[in-house]
Design an enzyme around this catalytic site. Sequence first.
Site, short mmCIF file in Angstrom:
data_model
loop_
_atom_site.label_atom_id
_atom_site.label_comp_id
_atom_site.label_asym_id
_atom_site.label_seq_id
_atom_site.Cartn_x
_atom_site.Cartn_y
_atom_site.Cartn_z
N SER A 42 4.86 -6.42 -2.09
CA SER A 42 4.60 -6.55 -0.65
C SER A 42 5.10 -7.89 -0.16
O SER A 42 4.83 -8.92 -0.77
CB SER A 42 3.10 -6.43 -0.37
OG SER A 42 2.84 -6.47 1.02
N GLN A 68 0.40 -8.99 -6.33
CA GLN A 68 -0.10 -10.34 -6.53
C GLN A 68 0.74 -11.12 -7.54
O GLN A 68 0.84 -12.34 -7.46
CB GLN A 68 -1.56 -10.31 -7.00
CG GLN A 68 -2.54 -9.85 -5.95
CD GLN A 68 -2.59 -10.74 -4.73
OE1 GLN A 68 -2.30 -11.94 -4.81
NE2 GLN A 68 -2.96 -10.17 -3.60
N ASN A 114 -5.86 -8.65 -8.01
CA ASN A 114 -5.90 -9.39 -6.76
C ASN A 114 -7.21 -10.11 -6.52
O ASN A 114 -7.27 -11.03 -5.71
CB ASN A 114 -5.63 -8.44 -5.58
CG ASN A 114 -6.54 -7.23 -5.59
OD1 ASN A 114 -6.63 -6.51 -6.58
ND2 ASN A 114 -7.21 -6.98 -4.48
N CYS A 163 -8.51 -5.98 1.72
CA CYS A 163 -8.61 -4.56 2.09
C CYS A 163 -10.05 -4.07 2.07
O CYS A 163 -10.36 -3.03 2.64
CB CYS A 163 -7.76 -3.71 1.15
SG CYS A 163 -5.99 -4.05 1.31
N THR A 210 0.83 -1.20 0.00
CA THR A 210 0.00 0.00 0.00
C THR A 210 0.86 1.25 0.00
O THR A 210 0.64 2.19 -0.77
CB THR A 210 -0.95 0.00 1.20
OG1 THR A 210 -1.93 -1.03 1.02
CG2 THR A 210 -1.66 1.33 1.35
#
Length: 380
Positions: A198, A178, A150, A324, A70
């Site tokens: 991430s 992803q 995602n 999220c 993010t």
Amino acid sequence: MLYLDNAATTPVRREVLEAMWPYLTGTFGNPSSHHTVGEAAAAGLQDARRRIARVLGVRAGDVVFTSGGTEADNLAVKGIALASMSRGRHLVTSPIEHEAVAESVDYLRRLHGFEVTEVPVDRAGRIAPEDFASTLRPDTVLASIMAANNEIGTVQDLTALGAAARSAGVPLHTDAVQAAGWIPLGLDRLGVDALSVSGHKLGAPKGIGFLAVRGAIPLEPLVHGGGQERGRRSGTENVAAAIGLATALELATAEQPEAAGRVAALRDEFIARVLQNVPGAQLTGDPGHRLPGIASFVFPGTSGEAVLLELERRGVVSSSGSACAAGSDEPSAVLLALGLPPEVAQTAVRFSFSAAVTAAELDQAASAVVASVAAVAGLG
């Protein structure tokens, strides 16, 4: 319990924990400190940066550590756009981006007067390169298109999109959160100028990620303070987690060729069984251009949340889409962009697999899906 929500988060790999341990214990210094304890931590941080850069085919200085995907998306979208306002205030994105990109773009529109163009997607979630090219203008300062979605797993043709962006002189950022571990990464390979990853999607801990951005791309920092990360992201670096992320990325990259093919075959068998045995079930996303580890469906006439509860009662953990957006009563913006009616979009269920998933596990999962949807629909 069969865990099939790896797109939300993955367990931390043992090799990652072992790589991190020395930097959580003996080598605990602040990497900005100018003494031997701090210098030892700084050496570990720089080694992690070099290892990530080697995977991506960039310079070590092009890697900026963040708190996760993010923040990396925010830094890319806001940082590049704000640093380029003298050139123009036009952004290009798509209607199926992660909230981190979508809301960053909206922030720039609301507070800084940027104009935003969303390039459309087809019913499978793919962007036509010619449609993308037609949105690029002389005042376009950034395009941000995710590598793989995602929620539905659709993979974009970034090579073609990147060629169009380069021809127009527009930097292209991709959210590869992803995609990492499932498709080969690399800025040159993908044809992009900035790329977000991430750690907790790869077997590293939560709270660590990075933005890889070409050195020639202007980047305004969002976090100010001590000037860490070459002035692009202040704050004491999470050395142990950065080392864990480098380890996880190297492992996933080495395993990717074998794992992607094997899991894709298992995924296709799982999809075929669900579509064959669940009346009315529809696959969402592109049937061919999709991540090996994601199979996503809608089950019209049911409640997606009710199906999830039935699945968990039968020992299968999955999700309705983006973690999220969990808890939201609104239908997925991604599915609406594909043209699905809101009442159908609200029946979505996503299954996301690890590289270690087995045929027996997906056989168990398919049986649970058939039984769960039947129960919710009042047929079982």
